[in-house]
Scaffold this active site. Structure first.
Site, PDB file in Angstrom:
ATOM      1  N   LYS A   1      -9.642   1.974  -1.750  1.00  0.00           N
ATOM      2  CA  LYS A   1      -9.892   1.282  -0.463  1.00  0.00           C
ATOM      3  C   LYS A   1     -11.259   1.667   0.111  1.00  0.00           C
ATOM      4  CE  LYS A   1      -7.235   0.605   3.853  1.00  0.00           C
ATOM      5  NZ  LYS A   1      -5.989   1.026   4.536  1.00  0.00           N
TER       6      LYS A   1
ATOM      7  N   CYS B   1      -5.015  -3.452   2.568  1.00  0.00           N
ATOM      8  CA  CYS B   1      -4.737  -3.520   4.005  1.00  0.00           C
ATOM      9  C   CYS B   1      -5.982  -3.817   4.855  1.00  0.00           C
ATOM     10  CB  CYS B   1      -4.006  -2.261   4.449  1.00  0.00           C
ATOM     11  SG  CYS B   1      -3.006  -2.572   5.925  1.00  0.00           S
TER      12      CYS B   1
ATOM     13  N   GLU C   1       0.868  -1.192   0.000  1.00  0.00           N
ATOM     14  CA  GLU C   1       0.000   0.000   0.000  1.00  0.00           C
ATOM     15  C   GLU C   1       0.911   1.250   0.000  1.00  0.00           C
ATOM     16  OE1 GLU C   1      -2.066   0.045   3.748  1.00  0.00           O
ATOM     17  OE2 GLU C   1      -3.462   1.624   3.169  1.00  0.00           O
TER      18      GLU C   1
HETATM   19  C1  ACM Z   1      -3.940  -0.031   7.219  1.00  0.00           C
HETATM   20  O1  ACM Z   1      -5.049  -0.273   6.741  1.00  0.00           O
HETATM   21  N1  ACM Z   1      -2.981   0.516   6.508  1.00  0.00           N
HETATM   22  C2  ACM Z   1      -3.645  -0.346   8.625  1.00  0.00           C
END
Ligand code: ACM
Length: 264
Positions: free
Chosen positions: A108, A141, A38
């Site tokens: 995301k 993530c 990420e």
């Molecule tokens: C995250 O979602 N980078 C902890």
């Protein structure tokens, strides 16, 4: 099919430095699929939305250019995180590219902690990218903690989940064993290492990038504090057979009428 990850240690705000480090790590690598962490070019711990905005790009930016060059050098499909700009909004996103160019991006949908201050929540439905015969689902993530994410990607037909990460909690790697087992999909969790102390925040990233098999087996596990690159050979077709035994099919045996899918 050769698939893998590059576990990096980004320097905050220095895309050129971070790109160069990755370019040095991939010399001589040929593969089918590579997953990067990420926000691999920018670092993670922003102090304001304005600061994050300075690093945002669209599909014509230097991150896309860099990833397409890596795809050409390695012959791979590449997935890696970046800050995506769209009008006034910025997103914690991951782009997917091949040597033929840009394929698309995922934004995301489950933002973690102060990401909620910096980024807009993802506004595009989860989807599968079919590239070179592989059905690829993308999540980023913290999306892992919502079982609905991998379940949705699996029901949409994912063979493998590309999972760029900047993990700060210690639970994800174990959880991915269950996510893969319960959906019979492969996953590549590409995490970063190192620390960032900026503003009021101090994050320690947990490394231990992982390739998890459709049957829950861990095929690769990186160290927690070293830059690391690993690849494994997988038979992607295994993810298309959802039968656990002669009697149980983990997709077909579901009882959606009993799941109260509309509870909010
Ligand atoms: C995250 O979602 N980078 C902890």
């Amino acid at each position: 099919m050769k698939v893998g990850y590059i576990q990096t240690s980004p320097r905050f705000g220095d895309k050129k430095f971070n790109f160069e480090k990755i370019e040095n790590l991939i010399t001589n690598i040929k593969a089918d699929l590579i997953v990067l962490p990420e926000l691999f070019g920018t670092g993670y711990t922003f102090t304001s939305k304005e600061e994050a905005k300075q690093f945002a790009e669209d599909y014509n930016g230097i991150t896309a250019e860099f990833l397409i060059r890596v795809a050409e050098m390695t012959g791979s499909v590449i997935i890696g995180g970046f800050i995506e700009k769209d009008g006034e909004n910025i997103y914690n996103a991951a782009m997917i590219v091949s040597s033929n160019g840009m394929i698309g991006s995922y934004r995301k949908i489950h933002l973690y902690f102060k990401e909620k201050l910096w980024f807009s929540p993802g506004d595009k439905p989860l989807k599968i990218y079919e590239v070179n015969g592989i059905n690829i689902g993308i999540m980023i993530c913290f999306d892992w903690i919502f079982p609905e994410t991998v379940r949705t990607l699996a029901l949409l037909g994912a063979d493998i989940i590309a999972h760029p990460a900047n993990l700060v909690l210690p639970y994800c790697q174990n959880a991915m064993v269950t996510r893969c087992l319960e959906n019979r999909v492969f996953a590549i969790t590409s995490n970063r290492i190192g620390e960032e102390k900026r503003g009021e925040d101090h994050f320690k990233f947990t490394g231990k990038s992982q390739i998890t098999s459709y049957n829950g087996e861990i095929l690769s596990s990186a160290p927690n504090s070293e830059i690391f690159v690993d690849f494994v050979d997988i038979d992607i077709l295994k993810a298309r057979d959802k039968k656990l035994n002669d009697f149980n099919d983990i997709v077909g045996d579901r009882r959606p009428n009993f799941y109260y899918n509309n509870i909010k």
